[in-house]
Motif scaffolding. Structure first.
Motif, PDB file in Angstrom:
ATOM      1  N   SER A 107      -3.425  -9.860  -3.060  1.00 32.69           N
ATOM      2  CA  SER A 107      -3.932 -11.024  -3.782  1.00 32.69           C
ATOM      3  C   SER A 107      -2.736 -11.722  -4.418  1.00 32.69           C
ATOM      4  N   HIS A 108      -2.867 -13.020  -4.560  1.00 30.03           N
ATOM      5  CA  HIS A 108      -1.837 -13.826  -5.207  1.00 30.03           C
ATOM      6  C   HIS A 108      -2.560 -15.036  -5.775  1.00 30.03           C
ATOM      7  N   PRO A 109      -2.240 -15.419  -7.006  1.00 29.66           N
ATOM      8  CA  PRO A 109      -3.008 -16.514  -7.619  1.00 29.66           C
ATOM      9  C   PRO A 109      -2.958 -17.828  -6.851  1.00 29.66           C
ATOM     10  N   ARG A 110      -1.975 -18.025  -6.018  1.00 27.93           N
ATOM     11  CA  ARG A 110      -1.885 -19.286  -5.267  1.00 27.93           C
ATOM     12  C   ARG A 110      -2.674 -19.247  -3.952  1.00 27.93           C
ATOM     13  N   VAL A 111      -3.088 -18.049  -3.526  1.00 28.30           N
ATOM     14  CA  VAL A 111      -3.655 -17.930  -2.171  1.00 28.30           C
ATOM     15  C   VAL A 111      -5.170 -17.772  -2.211  1.00 28.30           C
ATOM     16  N   THR A 112      -5.865 -18.584  -1.409  1.00 24.37           N
ATOM     17  CA  THR A 112      -7.292 -18.401  -1.155  1.00 24.37           C
ATOM     18  C   THR A 112      -7.421 -17.781   0.224  1.00 24.37           C
ATOM     19  N   TYR A 113      -8.002 -16.578   0.288  1.00 28.79           N
ATOM     20  CA  TYR A 113      -8.219 -15.916   1.574  1.00 28.79           C
ATOM     21  C   TYR A 113      -9.657 -16.178   2.010  1.00 28.79           C
ATOM     22  N   LEU A 114      -9.827 -16.658   3.230  1.00 34.28           N
ATOM     23  CA  LEU A 114     -11.162 -16.878   3.772  1.00 34.28           C
ATOM     24  C   LEU A 114     -11.355 -15.954   4.965  1.00 34.28           C
ATOM     25  N   VAL A 115     -12.590 -15.451   5.127  1.00 35.37           N
ATOM     26  CA  VAL A 115     -12.886 -14.616   6.296  1.00 35.37           C
ATOM     27  C   VAL A 115     -13.922 -15.339   7.154  1.00 35.37           C
ATOM     28  N   GLY A 116     -13.570 -15.542   8.414  1.00 31.02           N
ATOM     29  CA  GLY A 116     -14.440 -16.247   9.352  1.00 31.02           C
ATOM     30  C   GLY A 116     -13.564 -16.848  10.436  1.00 31.02           C
ATOM     31  N   SER A 117     -14.205 -17.487  11.408  1.00 33.08           N
ATOM     32  CA  SER A 117     -13.396 -18.087  12.467  1.00 33.08           C
ATOM     33  C   SER A 117     -12.846 -19.432  12.011  1.00 33.08           C
ATOM     34  N   SER A 118     -11.581 -19.648  12.327  1.00 29.22           N
ATOM     35  CA  SER A 118     -10.928 -20.915  11.934  1.00 29.22           C
ATOM     36  C   SER A 118     -11.628 -22.126  12.533  1.00 29.22           C
ATOM     37  N   VAL A 119     -12.354 -21.928  13.644  1.00 31.70           N
ATOM     38  CA  VAL A 119     -12.971 -23.088  14.294  1.00 31.70           C
ATOM     39  C   VAL A 119     -14.471 -23.202  13.972  1.00 31.70           C
ATOM     40  N   SER A 120     -14.970 -22.355  13.063  1.00 29.57           N
ATOM     41  CA  SER A 120     -16.384 -22.494  12.682  1.00 29.57           C
ATOM     42  C   SER A 120     -16.523 -23.695  11.749  1.00 29.57           C
ATOM     43  N   ASP A 121     -17.717 -24.298  11.777  1.00 27.57           N
ATOM     44  CA  ASP A 121     -17.951 -25.469  10.922  1.00 27.57           C
ATOM     45  C   ASP A 121     -17.793 -25.109   9.450  1.00 27.57           C
ATOM     46  N   GLU A 122     -18.266 -23.903   9.111  1.00 27.03           N
ATOM     47  CA  GLU A 122     -18.224 -23.509   7.700  1.00 27.03           C
ATOM     48  C   GLU A 122     -16.777 -23.420   7.178  1.00 27.03           C
ATOM     49  N   ILE A 123     -15.940 -22.699   7.929  1.00 30.00           N
ATOM     50  CA  ILE A 123     -14.543 -22.528   7.495  1.00 30.00           C
ATOM     51  C   ILE A 123     -13.808 -23.873   7.544  1.00 30.00           C
ATOM     52  N   ALA A 124     -13.985 -24.605   8.645  1.00 34.03           N
ATOM     53  CA  ALA A 124     -13.281 -25.896   8.764  1.00 34.03           C
ATOM     54  C   ALA A 124     -13.698 -26.827   7.630  1.00 34.03           C
ATOM     55  N   GLY A 125     -14.999 -26.793   7.267  1.00 37.48           N
ATOM     56  CA  GLY A 125     -15.478 -27.654   6.179  1.00 37.48           C
ATOM     57  C   GLY A 125     -14.831 -27.291   4.853  1.00 37.48           C
ATOM     58  N   LYS A 126     -14.758 -25.976   4.569  1.00 36.77           N
ATOM     59  CA  LYS A 126     -14.142 -25.533   3.295  1.00 36.77           C
ATOM     60  C   LYS A 126     -12.680 -25.967   3.221  1.00 36.77           C
ATOM     61  N   ILE A 127     -11.978 -25.776   4.337  1.00 37.57           N
ATOM     62  CA  ILE A 127     -10.537 -26.084   4.319  1.00 37.57           C
ATOM     63  C   ILE A 127     -10.321 -27.601   4.274  1.00 37.57           C
ATOM     64  N   ARG A 128     -11.184 -28.353   4.977  1.00 42.92           N
ATOM     65  CA  ARG A 128     -11.057 -29.820   4.947  1.00 42.92           C
ATOM     66  C   ARG A 128     -11.210 -30.328   3.516  1.00 42.92           C
ATOM     67  N   LYS A 129     -12.152 -29.745   2.792  1.00 43.98           N
ATOM     68  CA  LYS A 129     -12.371 -30.163   1.395  1.00 43.98           C
ATOM     69  C   LYS A 129     -11.108 -29.878   0.565  1.00 43.98           C
ATOM     70  N   MET A 130     -10.507 -28.706   0.771  1.00 45.90           N
ATOM     71  CA  MET A 130      -9.291 -28.382   0.014  1.00 45.90           C
ATOM     72  C   MET A 130      -8.165 -29.355   0.363  1.00 45.90           C
ATOM     73  N   ALA A 131      -8.087 -29.726   1.663  1.00 45.84           N
ATOM     74  CA  ALA A 131      -7.032 -30.673   2.084  1.00 45.84           C
ATOM     75  C   ALA A 131      -7.268 -32.042   1.456  1.00 45.84           C
ATOM     76  N   GLU A 132      -8.543 -32.458   1.401  1.00 45.29           N
ATOM     77  CA  GLU A 132      -8.838 -33.774   0.808  1.00 45.29           C
ATOM     78  C   GLU A 132      -8.533 -33.787  -0.688  1.00 45.29           C
ATOM     79  N   GLU A 133      -8.712 -32.630  -1.316  1.00 50.40           N
ATOM     80  CA  GLU A 133      -8.478 -32.570  -2.767  1.00 50.40           C
ATOM     81  C   GLU A 133      -7.007 -32.358  -3.120  1.00 50.40           C
ATOM     82  N   ALA A 134      -6.186 -32.012  -2.125  1.00 53.42           N
ATOM     83  CA  ALA A 134      -4.751 -31.783  -2.402  1.00 53.42           C
ATOM     84  C   ALA A 134      -4.124 -33.104  -2.841  1.00 53.42           C
ATOM     85  N   ASP A 135      -3.293 -33.049  -3.875  1.00 51.60           N
ATOM     86  CA  ASP A 135      -2.716 -34.317  -4.347  1.00 51.60           C
ATOM     87  C   ASP A 135      -1.261 -34.493  -3.892  1.00 51.60           C
TER      88      ASP A 135
END
Ligand SMILES: C[S@@+](CC[C@H](N)C(=O)[O-])C[C@H]1O[C@@H](n2cnc3c(N)ncnc32)[C@H](O)[C@@H]1O
Length: 226
Positions: A107-135
């Motif tokens: 674990s590291h405070p900067r890292v979010t670990y996700l479990v699932g397939s990188s190409v699933s809608d659920e995972i892609a949606g979560k990561i897309r949201k994080m990318a959109e929120e990145a400043d």
């Protein structure tokens, strides 16, 4: 006379033998290091060619991403390495890393670990949201399933999250070049080459790819230029 002869010999060597010598050396290096599977970063297993890690370090320092997206966590060492680079840089960056399996207890405070397939809608949606929120800049690293079909899908999903001036690193195109990896073909190289034909917003940064002569990621550093 001596200088002319010397330069002729060097030119002949470069034209006829240099690439073969590099490939033979690379073959030895991969075999004798167990394909870098035993490398560690501060005790954490990291499955990377250490020459390539150095280029990653330089790129992260150059780009100063707000977010690094990594597909393929494995035993966690690479995400940990990227997070600790941010610590050393005193930067604000975060890392999100996804894998179909949880193979570590890091674990590291900067890292979010996700479990699932990188190409699933659920995972892609979560990561897309994080990318959109990145400043700030978003940097993408594709290091999961290296089959052509999977890399092609990851490129469609994740390459557009790369911000202009940053990079999408397509790892392990070496599968398509070194004979010993032939069972993994077709791998990342045809996927990235096909992607580039329809996406002029990306260009290969050849200097980053070729600087140490041998790399697991031939043509892999895709720079977003528009
Ligand atoms: C080469 S390893 C990653 C190495 C890691 N980045 C490192 O440097 O230590 C590839 C990982 O991708 C994962 N993987 C395979 N298919 C995947 C998928 N569809 N989505 C996410 N991860 C996947 C595997 O479980 C494996 O742990």
């Amino acid at each position: 006379m001596y200088m002319r002869l010397r330069s002729l010999v060097i030119s002949l060597y470069n034209a006829l033998f240099a690439r073969a010598v590099e490939k033979l050396f690379f073959h030895q290096l991969v075999t004798k290091t167990n394909n870098f599977g035993r490398s560690k970063w501060l005790g954490k297993p990291i499955w990377q060619n250490t020459f390539d890690l150095w280029i990653a370090q330089e790129t992260i320092h150059d780009v100063k991403p707000s977010l690094i997206i990594e597909c393929g966590t494995n035993r966690g060492g690479s995400a940990y390495f990227y997070a600790q680079l941010f610590d050393l840089m005193g930067a604000e960056g975060k890392v999100v890393s996804v894998d179909i399996e949880k193979l570590h207890d890091l674990s590291h405070p900067r890292v979010t670990y996700l479990v699932g397939s990188s190409v699933s809608d659920e995972i892609a949606g979560k990561i897309r949201k994080m990318a959109e929120e990145a400043d700030g800049p978003v940097l993408v690293i594709l290091d999961s399933d290296h089959s052509e079909a999977h890399v092609a899908r990851e490129l469609e999903i994740y390459a557009p999250m790369t911000t202009v001036g940053s990079y999408c690193l397509v790892q392990d195109g070496i599968i398509d070049e070194l004979f010993m990896f032939r069972k993994g073909r077709p791998g990342p190289l045809p996927a990235l080459e096909k992607y580039l034909t329809n996406h002029p917003e990306f260009e290969i940064d050849h200097d980053r790819c070729n600087r140490f002569l041998i790399t697991h990621h031939p043509k892999g550093w895709l720079k977003r230029v528009q």
